[in-house]
Design a protein around this motif. Sequence first.
Motif, short mmCIF file in Angstrom:
data_model
loop_
_atom_site.label_atom_id
_atom_site.label_comp_id
_atom_site.label_asym_id
_atom_site.label_seq_id
_atom_site.Cartn_x
_atom_site.Cartn_y
_atom_site.Cartn_z
N TRP A 277 -10.35 15.16 -2.21
CA TRP A 277 -9.34 15.61 -3.17
C TRP A 277 -9.82 16.87 -3.89
CZ3 TRP A 277 -6.62 11.07 -6.18
CH2 TRP A 277 -5.99 10.22 -5.24
N THR B 130 0.83 -1.20 0.00
CA THR B 130 0.00 0.00 0.00
C THR B 130 0.87 1.25 0.00
OG1 THR B 130 -0.12 0.02 2.40
CG2 THR B 130 -1.83 -1.20 1.24
N ASN C 114 -6.45 1.42 -0.81
CA ASN C 114 -7.29 2.55 -1.18
C ASN C 114 -6.47 3.76 -1.58
OD1 ASN C 114 -9.55 1.03 -0.52
ND2 ASN C 114 -9.56 1.77 1.61
N PRO D 4 -5.41 7.29 -0.86
CA PRO D 4 -5.36 7.98 0.44
C PRO D 4 -6.11 9.31 0.41
CG PRO D 4 -3.17 7.36 -0.35
CD PRO D 4 -4.10 7.23 -1.49
N SER D 5 -7.06 9.45 1.27
CA SER D 5 -7.76 10.73 1.36
C SER D 5 -6.84 11.85 1.84
CB SER D 5 -8.95 10.61 2.31
OG SER D 5 -8.52 10.24 3.61
N SER D 6 -5.72 11.47 2.52
CA SER D 6 -4.80 12.48 3.05
C SER D 6 -4.04 13.21 1.95
CB SER D 6 -3.80 11.83 4.01
OG SER D 6 -3.07 10.80 3.37
N TRP D 7 -4.13 12.71 0.71
CA TRP D 7 -3.48 13.43 -0.38
C TRP D 7 -4.09 14.81 -0.59
CZ3 TRP D 7 -1.95 9.87 -5.08
CH2 TRP D 7 -0.89 9.05 -4.68
N ASP E 221 0.91 5.74 4.88
CA ASP E 221 0.33 6.99 5.37
C ASP E 221 1.40 8.05 5.56
OD1 ASP E 221 -2.17 5.89 5.39
OD2 ASP E 221 -2.09 5.29 7.49
N THR F 107 1.87 9.93 2.27
CA THR F 107 0.82 10.87 1.91
C THR F 107 0.72 12.02 2.89
OG1 THR F 107 -0.77 9.53 3.12
CG2 THR F 107 -0.50 9.06 0.80
#
Length: 759
Positions: free
Chosen positions: A245, A191, A216, A218-221, A194, A197
């Motif tokens: 995003w 993956t 998945n 990463p929403s943290s991008w 974290d 990202t």
Amino acid sequence: MCTVVVAGPICGCEHRYSVLMDLFNATNGARWRNNSGWGTLAPCTTNWKGVTCTPMNVSSDSSSSFWYDVTAIDLGNNKLSGTLPRSLVNLTNLVILSLGVNSITGSLPAEWSEFGHLVELYLHSNTLSGTLPDAWGLESSATGGGNLSTTLKTLYLSSNSLSGSIPASWGPSLLVTLQYFFAQTNYLSGTIPDTLTGAGMNMLQIYLSSNLLSGNLPSSWKNMAQVTSIGVAGNRLNGTLPPSWGLGMKQLESLTLSSGSISGTLPAEWGEMVSLASLYLDANSMTGSLPASWGGMTSLALLYLHYNQLTGSLPMEWGALQNLTVASLNGNAFTGGLPSSWGNMISLNTLYLYSNNLTGSLPPSWAQMPSLSSLSMYSNSLRGTIPAEWGQLKKIHSIYLNMNCLYGAIPGNFSTLPLNPGGLRLCNTNVTGGGGSKLASCAGVDNPSVWPAYCSIVPQLHHTKTQTVSPPSQTSSYTSSSTRSSTRSMTTSQQHRFTLTPTVPVDSTESLPDNATTSWSPSQSYVTCAALLTTSILRDSVALSPVTSQLPTQGNIGAAEVAVLTQQQRQIITSEILISANPLGRSLLMRAPWIAMNMTLGLFPWNAMSRFSVANVTLADSRRSATTVLPLAWLVEVPHHHPLGDAATDTDKSTVDLAWFVIFAAPPSGSGGGWLGFDTPVMTDKTLQLRVTLTCDGAPAVTVAVNIPAPGSLPSLVGEVKAAVGYSQIVSVIAGGASSERCRCCSRWRCGGLRSETM
């Protein structure tokens, strides 16, 4: 990013001779494409290929004797082979190392983490293997030094054979300063950590496509507020597209997520990405509809959404995408029509909509796309004709419309279009006409002039049309507004034509006063034009349907009686349709009423009904030596659109053609006795035959023979006995009052002009 390296003499860098020769020997320098100057002992007069020796800042320490050092090595695409020497780390002031596009093998040296000033490292397009060194992400290496993680801004590792996961250690330090990270086309797995990202706040471009990454997105991008390009296509990533995003990546210009296992819907929030110029989401498992909000991506130029499972209609709001040049939407399950607003896409060059479930007609407004070069919409359910306006597409090179429910002729002005040879594809449609070399050959295509099977699907329709009309002139046409209801209501436009002389069409249009109301209950439809499908299918599709409500009014018929024929049975013979109507009473026929027929046509090919017309109605009369052509007092042709019923939605403008012809035939003239004549014995059974000729495209298509039984009666029962059981008749009035009375002297209802007669 790539910095230009200017090579020159290494005068002053003689102290780096041994380190440079380590590189030369480890990479088979004797076989380089260009190794000029390497190994010479005249460093001040000879250039060393790819080496830059730069004067350094003079140290305040007077004991320092090295005022020059090697700051850049550029040997890209120079046929280097072998391995990377660990000793290069001794070039402590090296800023740029470019060894890409060669045949270097082996692993990445962990010791290189000790580079103290390296900013750009290019190792792409080699045959490097092994894993990404954990040490490169550490602020101090295992040997006790190293600042690579705090200085490196550009790292190219793409197109190698690197494997393993992205080290978690790279996140907190290395990727804090890293701005360009290219590692696509390797065998990286696992993956995206974290730490990567979360720390990539300064990242401008990150490419990890064509690896084996999973997990998945990463929403943290969303924290990479300055990122301009992201590429993670061709991995095993799954999950959904993070809506966040769209709220955080305001500078994003390019996003490539093709060929993965991403599912879910397209986030409406992504419409906030106003800088996005290219978006690749093709070959995933996306579902749902196209967000209308994406019409706000005003910078979007390249959009690839093909081969997903997207549904719904094409948003009219996307007409605002005036910078869009390529839209690839094929291989989905889009439905509904083609938005006319898309004609505003003035930059659109390529539009792929093939292999969907699109319906509706071809918008004439698309002729306003001045840049359109390639239009591909084959394998849909599009119907109607090709707009002549498309002859204005001055840059068009290919139009693929094959496998659709299209008909009509190729517009004549297509001969001036700059189409490529074979650039017009119309196989498996019913479009006719010459196209010369521009028309693609249908050689090898089974039944090239036959529509796809789905063009023959006719939905079940159950709805009522109510409209307000006024009696038209004898030869006039008008356009009315009608409201139809099935599981919903919608307002649309419909054109009716009224004419006393069917062979002379009239095109004038008049307004519609609110002084009469007519309700229609249309029948289901099952017919097609003989030029489009076989004559046998056409014959099987014609029927007489009941009139379930009041007929339209027409002034010249006045209060005369009208006998409406209804169907008892139908027989198909070799050359015509034979319909047996329910009997009409002898006394009624003797009074010479108008005879009306509600002739319905079932339509297999959509949007073709306007090609049918009633040419004439004749009476096969035994009293005369020749067939009598009956005057048509009023012909109502209803050949146009109706909504698709239960499957339709409020935004679905898709329609399917139904047609019915309400034919009013005047009684024969020239002898008394109405339709039968006074000389017809009252006890003799008679059968009238009305023959209706239907034309398609102006040519006779089929004849419908309607037999009307007129049973004989005993003289004592004439005018007194009701028709036998099984005989039925519907007699309607064209105009009349609402009064009704019961005659005392006979069994007869009288309601204005509405009469139910006995025999």
